[in-house]
Design a protein around this motif. Structure first.
Motif: not given
Length: 435
Positions: A60-70, A305-307, A312-313
């Protein structure tokens, strides 16, 4: 090796994990080296991912986007290569789109692709969107293109005989992603956002699938959410083969055609009081003809939800947003390094659950499990035979605060990353004393 030192103490600062000024300086120099790229770091990781793919069969090639807040780092601004991450004009950082490989059993296999970019604040209008303008924009000029680019990247060097299924949430409901050419054994499984036109008397997708007969019911475990504990949910499953019509706003030059797709509806009709009902509307190019096959697609999507756990990690476990690197050109290779560290933490957590009885030496050095055995058994001599992976992971988690009571279930990744830091010191002392 930099990656090994960071894996041993994932939530430690760079000086803490390096343990000396020379190693700290070497780490910073590595990330600052113009010959070192994030793509190169992940490419070395990709070769080992392919080996695990062969063992898995279905990936399963799971895609998702997140933000890194600096935002809290005053030096990290547009001049340093950072940009706005949201509609709020004061939130500075980087956007990260990850494609994460997971086996059909739910074991993380590694990072297949990672795209990092920053938004130009000069093109922002304080978060105000212009719908008419965005609709006329070509896909190649939109951030949405990242979903298609990640699909292409995940197929590169795909081992023969391995089935690859792209899994993504509602943001990925893009007609071009569903219509793009794919290799043999490569499929998509997406959650529906748009109520598309279909070849059905009802004309619209949601109305059409609602009229499909109930194929059966499925009971799933819903993980803890804010204000809600873990619970069981009974879901009604419907599935139907429908043909999606090409959206009217697509130009003829795009050469798109109607798409026959499988639609699966999963709905919780009677949720407990105070709980939000589960309702997934999934779409895939995989043809199915039974309730069992529909359940397989649902179970695969449930692993999406693993992505989220992975991101989170990356942020909470590896403390990527706390790095004191001043420019994006330094942060990006550091992120690629920590991307592998975060994968290993999550892999260790779920490998111990899915394959608990295998030898712990697939993940731990001999001196590490020996130190743990003697630490928890209060005896000076370890056994000759290594314990199981499940047992050693529980010991590590106990070092991180896991209580290991009968009703506590499996340890989570948070106690694991805490425990690994303590294991590093305990195992090093053991090795020095027994060499």
């Amino acid at each position: 090796m930099i990656q090994d030192r960071l894996s041993a103490q994932p939530n430690a600062s760079i000086p803490q994990a390096s343990e000396s000024w020379s190693q700290t300086k070497a780490t910073y120099r590595f990330w600052d080296n113009p010959k070192v790229s994030a793509a190169g770091i992940l490419e070395a990781h990709r070769s080992s991912v392919q080996e695990r793919m062969l063992e898995s069969g279905v990936v399963l090639a799971i895609q998702d986007t997140t933000d890194l807040n600096f935002t809290h780092h005053r030096s990290k601004n547009f001049e340093s290569g950072f940009g706005l991450t949201s509609s709020q004009s004061y939130v500075w950082g980087l956007k990260v789109h990850t494609t994460f490989g997971v086996s059909g059993e739910g074991v993380p296999l590694g990072v297949l692709d990672q795209q990092v970019w920053s938004r130009d604040p000069a093109k922002s209008t304080s978060g105000k969107k212009h719908p008419k303008k965005s609709k006329t924009k070509s896909l190649k000029d939109k951030e949405s293109l990242r979903w298609l680019q990640a699909q292409v990247a995940s197929e590169l060097d795909l081992p023969e005989g391995v089935a690859l299924v792209t899994v993504a949430d509602r943001e990925s409901d893009i007609y071009e992603l569903m219509a793009m050419p794919r290799g043999k054994g490569v499929h998509v499984l997406l959650r529906v956002c748009r109520n598309r036109t279909v070849d059905h008397p009802s004309k619209l997708l949601k109305a059409a699938i609602a009229q499909a007969p109930i194929a059966g019911t499925l009971t799933v475990t819903v993980s803890k959410r804010k204000g809600q504990g873990q619970r069981e949910a009974t879901l009604t499953v419907r599935h139907q083969r429908l043909t999606l019509k090409v959206p009217k706003n697509r130009p003829k030059s795009a050469q798109l055609c109607d798409l026959p797709m499988t639609v699966v509806s999963v709905e919780e009709e009677h949720p407990p009081e105070g709980c939000k009902a589960i309702h997934w509307l999934l779409i895939s190019d995989i043809e199915i003809d039974s309730f069992e096959q529909a359940c397989t697609l649902v179970q695969w999507y449930a692993l999406r939800w693993l992505i989220e756990r992975y991101h989170y990690v990356l942020k909470s476990g590896c403390q990527i947003e706390s790095l004191q690197l001043e420019t994006a050109t330094r942060i990006i290779p550091a992120l690629a390094t920590y991307a592998i560290v975060a994968w290993r933490l999550l892999w260790l957590t779920y490998e111990a659950r899915v394959h608990p009885q295998q030898s712990c030496e697939v993940a731990f050095e001999t001196f590490e499990w020996q130190a743990l055995f003697c630490r928890f058994h209060h005896q000076p001599k370890p056994p000759k035979k290594p314990p199981s992976l499940e047992q050693v992971v529980r010991w590590v988690a106990q070092l991180g605060g896991f209580l290991a009571r009968k009703h506590d279930g499996n340890p989570g990744v948070k106690t694991l990353w805490r425990g690994l830091t303590r294991l590093h010191d305990i195992a090093d002392t053991w090795r020095l004393a027994h060499d």
